[in-house]
Scaffold this active site. Structure first.
Site, PDB file in Angstrom:
ATOM      1  N   TYR A 146      20.756  57.411 -14.239  1.00 20.32           N
ATOM      2  CA  TYR A 146      20.110  57.526 -15.548  1.00 20.32           C
ATOM      3  C   TYR A 146      20.893  58.430 -16.500  1.00 20.32           C
ATOM      4  CZ  TYR A 146      15.983  55.419 -13.331  1.00 20.32           C
ATOM      5  OH  TYR A 146      15.128  54.586 -12.671  1.00 20.32           O
ATOM      6  N   LYS A 196      20.742  55.533   0.709  1.00 20.08           N
ATOM      7  CA  LYS A 196      21.275  54.177   0.863  1.00 20.08           C
ATOM      8  C   LYS A 196      22.731  54.331   1.285  1.00 20.08           C
ATOM      9  CE  LYS A 196      21.075  49.633   0.122  1.00 20.08           C
ATOM     10  NZ  LYS A 196      20.200  48.700   0.854  1.00 20.08           N
ATOM     11  N   ASP A 228      15.389  50.901   1.046  1.00 20.75           N
ATOM     12  CA  ASP A 228      14.670  49.615   1.082  1.00 20.75           C
ATOM     13  C   ASP A 228      13.674  49.583   2.237  1.00 20.75           C
ATOM     14  OD1 ASP A 228      17.206  49.855   2.177  1.00 20.75           O
ATOM     15  OD2 ASP A 228      17.660  47.731   2.182  1.00 20.75           O
ATOM     16  N   ASP A 252      12.042  57.133  -8.980  1.00 21.55           N
ATOM     17  CA  ASP A 252      11.324  56.439 -10.055  1.00 21.55           C
ATOM     18  C   ASP A 252      10.592  55.227  -9.459  1.00 21.55           C
ATOM     19  OD1 ASP A 252      10.491  55.590 -12.530  1.00 21.55           O
ATOM     20  OD2 ASP A 252      12.470  55.057 -13.280  1.00 21.55           O
TER      21      ASP A 252
END
Ligand code: NAD
Length: 364
Positions: A146, A196, A228, A252
């Site tokens: 972001y 990840k 995930d 988020d």
């Protein structure tokens, strides 16, 4: 008499409606505790852009700079309405992210809480949430995708393209991990680190720093979960989680998923803790689909006030009274329009009525 100044940014959509109820609760707490809260209202978000040409006007910056804490309502417009504002000046890019950067609010606490007697609000099967849900998501808030460098243009082949960069240094990762380990020490001494690392090098560095920080917290058990898989695990067995820590974008997304576990984003308050200043806001957006109808759930905004009392003003007892008051209101056979009522027996309260009941409970 103790005095605190609070910049109040009502925001857009349901922001003014839910902020009004949160401020009524704050007023009662102030009177009961003998603390004077000086409220300084300032425009922020889409409304501010239409009024002044900036989502974070200079006047608002000055008010926030000079206040002890910031209470912020949700900002933003629906997708179509947003097109009236140039992309780079839209409320998140032009207001929210600059505010987070200005005050370096790197540590975002998102409590995901449903006590046992309110477990029926969850859309999950009762056996998955029996005993309630009690998780703290700790999200890094001023780094990652972001905030990374961005570039867009047209390729030699005439194709529009965009590059967005996911960047973290070890200090930024260490800072948020220390916050998470400290929280784990205060709770069940288990920390789920979400990453990840099978794909992203930023997660490889994240995991290295996790190992380094973990050495200072031998009493905390660290559990690694790939993001995930974490999304699935949260739905299948949310009760296995206590403190979860993750980078900005993962937080988020997974925290909105957590709102789904509770039954509504209206049950998701948050605290954004900074080195320079902290601000408090619901985890959700401005809910344009229900704005102006008086049916938004103000729990998220009142909960954000409770977090402000605890974390900025050292008023943990008062914060506890606010949580208890909201719990007692829901426990008395009432609900808000966003929440499930499987047996259809609950009285559905408006935004204002929910605020009334919380105030009554505090004054009892
Ligand atoms: P949203 O969070 O506003 O709404 C998603 C769904 O949750 C909607 O159905 C909405 O009605 C419901 N909901 C949210 N809060 C609720 C509440 N308190 N009571 C009852 N129902 C509630 O997400 P969106 O529709 O994708 O986004 C709307 C705008 O909000 C966009 O402009 C987005 O950019 C912005 N946004 C702002 C913030 C922020 O201010 N920090 C965060 C997220 C989204």
């Amino acid at each position: 008499m103790k005095q605190y100044s609070i910049a109040v940014l009502e925001g857009d959509g349901i922001g003014p409606e839910i902020t009004a109820e949160a401020l009524r609760v704050l007023e009662v707490i102030g009177k009961q505790a003998g603390v004077a809260f000086e409220l300084r209202r300032a425009p922020f978000g889409a409304a501010a852009w239409f009024e002044t040409g900036s989502a974070f006007p200079e006047e608002t910056k000055a008010i926030c700079d000079a206040s002890d804490a910031i209470l912020k309502g949700p900002i933003g417009l629906g997708t179509e309405a947003s097109k009236k504002i140039p992309p780079e000046e839209q409320p998140e890019r032009g207001g929210l992210l600059p505010m987070r950067k200005r005050y370096n609010t790197y540590a975002n606490f998102r409590p995901v809480y449903l006590p046992p007697e309110l477990a029926h609000f969850s859309p999950l099967k009762p056996e998955r949430v029996a005993g309630g849900v009690d998780i703290i998501i700790i999200r890094e808030l001023v780094g990652g995708l972001y905030f990374g460098a961005k570039e867009q243009g047209v390729t030699d082949q005439g194709l529009r393209y965009v590059n967005e960069t996911l960047s973290y240094n070890e200090d930024e990762i260490r800072s948020i991990l220390v916050v998470a380990f400290e929280e784990a020490v205060k709770r069940k001494k288990v920390l789920h680190s979400i990453h990840k690392s099978n794909v992203l090098m930023s997660s490889v560095l994240w995991n290295e720093v996790v190992d380094e920080v973990a050495a200072d917290y031998p009493g905390v058990e660290v559990k690694h979960v790939i993001v995930d898989a974490a999304a699935t695990a949260m739905i299948l067995d949310p009760r296995q989680f206590d403190v979860m820590v993750m980078e900005n974008m993962f937080g988020d997304i997974l925290s909105d998923l957590a709102g789904g576990i509770l039954g509504s984003l209206g049950l998701m308050p948050s605290a954004c803790m900074g080195t320079k200043k902290s601000y408090y806001e619901p985890s959700h957006g401005s809910a344009p689909d229900i704005a102006g109808k008086g049916i938004a759930n103000p729990y998220s905004m009142i909960g954000s006030v409770a977090l402000m009392l605890e974390k900025s003003f050292d008023m943990a007892d008062e914060a506890r009274r606010v949580w208890d008051a909201m719990r007692s209101v829901f426990g008395a056979g009432v609900t808000t329009a966003d929440l499930r009522d499987p047996e259809g027996k609950c009285t559905v309260l408006t935004t204002r009525e929910f605020g009334d009941r919380v105030v009554e409970a505090l004054c009892r």
